[in-house]
Design a protein around this motif. Structure first.
Motif, PDB file in Angstrom:
ATOM      1  N   GLY A  29       0.634  -1.206   0.420  1.00 31.80           N
ATOM      2  CA  GLY A  29       0.565   0.220   0.060  1.00 31.80           C
ATOM      3  C   GLY A  29       0.504   1.267  -0.133  1.00 31.80           C
ATOM      4  N   GLN A  30       1.854   1.140  -0.275  1.00 29.56           N
ATOM      5  CA  GLN A  30       2.890   2.291  -0.279  1.00 29.56           C
ATOM      6  C   GLN A  30       2.714   3.040  -1.299  1.00 29.56           C
ATOM      7  OE1 GLN A  30       6.891   1.850   1.814  1.00 29.56           O
ATOM      8  NE2 GLN A  30       6.073  -0.355   2.106  1.00 29.56           N
ATOM      9  N   LEU A  31       2.376   2.270  -2.799  1.00 31.83           N
ATOM     10  CA  LEU A  31       2.454   2.935  -3.869  1.00 31.83           C
ATOM     11  C   LEU A  31       0.675   2.519  -4.264  1.00 31.83           C
ATOM     12  CD1 LEU A  31       5.509   2.168  -6.258  1.00 31.83           C
ATOM     13  CD2 LEU A  31       4.453   4.247  -5.615  1.00 31.83           C
ATOM     14  N   LEU A  32       0.045   2.985  -4.857  1.00 26.94           N
ATOM     15  CA  LEU A  32      -1.683   3.518  -4.683  1.00 26.94           C
ATOM     16  C   LEU A  32      -1.773   3.550  -5.651  1.00 26.94           C
ATOM     17  CD1 LEU A  32      -2.760   5.848  -1.715  1.00 26.94           C
ATOM     18  CD2 LEU A  32      -2.398   3.106  -1.524  1.00 26.94           C
ATOM     19  N   GLU A  35      -1.195   6.000  -8.769  1.00 28.98           N
ATOM     20  CA  GLU A  35      -0.041   7.148  -8.501  1.00 28.98           C
ATOM     21  C   GLU A  35       1.443   7.156  -9.067  1.00 28.98           C
ATOM     22  OE1 GLU A  35       3.152   7.072  -4.294  1.00 28.98           O
ATOM     23  OE2 GLU A  35       1.288   6.202  -4.380  1.00 28.98           O
ATOM     24  N   LEU A  36       1.943   8.213  -9.916  1.00 23.04           N
ATOM     25  CA  LEU A  36       2.989   8.427 -10.742  1.00 23.04           C
ATOM     26  C   LEU A  36       4.207   7.699  -9.539  1.00 23.04           C
ATOM     27  CD1 LEU A  36       2.723  11.871 -12.445  1.00 23.04           C
ATOM     28  CD2 LEU A  36       2.340   9.489 -13.775  1.00 23.04           C
ATOM     29  N   LEU A  37       5.360   7.016 -11.102  1.00 21.39           N
ATOM     30  CA  LEU A  37       5.937   6.641 -10.576  1.00 21.39           C
ATOM     31  C   LEU A  37       7.499   7.674 -11.027  1.00 21.39           C
ATOM     32  CD1 LEU A  37       6.124   2.819 -11.755  1.00 21.39           C
ATOM     33  CD2 LEU A  37       5.756   3.526  -9.464  1.00 21.39           C
ATOM     34  N   PRO A  38       8.894   7.500 -10.102  1.00 20.28           N
ATOM     35  CA  PRO A  38       9.538   8.612 -10.775  1.00 20.28           C
ATOM     36  C   PRO A  38      10.348   8.154 -12.074  1.00 20.28           C
ATOM     37  CG  PRO A  38      10.196   7.504  -8.797  1.00 20.28           C
ATOM     38  CD  PRO A  38       9.185   7.007  -9.533  1.00 20.28           C
ATOM     39  N   SER A  39      10.201   9.569 -12.514  1.00 17.70           N
ATOM     40  CA  SER A  39      10.670   9.024 -13.986  1.00 17.70           C
ATOM     41  C   SER A  39      12.035   8.318 -14.290  1.00 17.70           C
ATOM     42  CB  SER A  39      10.653  10.531 -14.775  1.00 17.70           C
ATOM     43  OG  SER A  39      12.116  11.345 -14.392  1.00 17.70           O
ATOM     44  N   VAL A  40      11.914   6.979 -15.466  1.00 19.14           N
ATOM     45  CA  VAL A  40      13.314   6.905 -15.916  1.00 19.14           C
ATOM     46  C   VAL A  40      14.077   7.781 -15.506  1.00 19.14           C
ATOM     47  CG1 VAL A  40      15.015   5.483 -17.827  1.00 19.14           C
ATOM     48  CG2 VAL A  40      11.947   5.157 -17.926  1.00 19.14           C
ATOM     49  N   GLN A  78      -0.614   0.800 -11.965  1.00 18.26           N
ATOM     50  CA  GLN A  78      -2.317   0.117 -12.268  1.00 18.26           C
ATOM     51  C   GLN A  78      -2.604  -0.558 -11.906  1.00 18.26           C
ATOM     52  OE1 GLN A  78      -3.065   1.493 -15.851  1.00 18.26           O
ATOM     53  NE2 GLN A  78      -4.668   0.395 -16.152  1.00 18.26           N
ATOM     54  N   SER A  79      -2.219  -1.515 -11.087  1.00 17.34           N
ATOM     55  CA  SER A  79      -2.910  -2.813 -10.646  1.00 17.34           C
ATOM     56  C   SER A  79      -2.868  -2.491  -8.987  1.00 17.34           C
ATOM     57  CB  SER A  79      -2.350  -3.641 -11.072  1.00 17.34           C
ATOM     58  OG  SER A  79      -2.361  -4.572  -9.864  1.00 17.34           O
TER      59      SER A  79
END
Length: 124
Positions: A29-32, A35-40, A78-79
């Motif tokens: 649950g730390q990423l929902l 939520e955006l991931l950091p860019s490459v 996404q998931s």
């Protein structure tokens, strides 16, 4: 500061560590979802690694439907269907491989897990 903690000496490729840790962050649950991931570029810079390594990890996550590429935004979670149990799959497979090499039975592996669980946090 990055949400990832890489170990170059672990024997696990860096891109795989990013994939595995992303799944663990989602499962915990730390990423929902959404939520955006950091860019490459940003993640590669934070971790001091080649951007192609991050790109490979993100491509695998996208292929598995865990993240989606959003034009103009980047990679989005996404998931939320990754369970904590599923997030342990890489470690579980590594444990099973090691146990088979040692010719341990499943019961012996379970006993070793129970022993490690009980001793976690105690000084040895």
């Amino acid at each position: 500061m990055s949400i990832y903690s890489l170990n170059a000496a672990s024997g696990t490729p860096i891109y795989r560590q990013i994939v595995d840790q992303t799944c663990q962050l989602i499962a915990s649950g730390q990423l929902l979802p959404g939520e955006l991931l950091p860019s490459v570029r940003v993640l590669a810079g934070d971790l001091g690694i080649n951007p192609m390594t991050v790109s490979k990890a993100y491509t695998l996550l996208e292929h598995d439907g865990i993240v989606a590429r959003r034009r103009g935004l980047g990679m989005v979670v996404q998931s939320a269907t990754i369970t904590p149990h599923e997030s342990l799959r890489p470690q579980t497979l590594a444990l099973v491989e090691a146990a088979k090499r040692l010719r341990l039975t499943p019961e012996e592996v379970v006993d070793a897990i129970h022993l490690a669980w009980k001793s976690e946090g105690k000084s040895t």
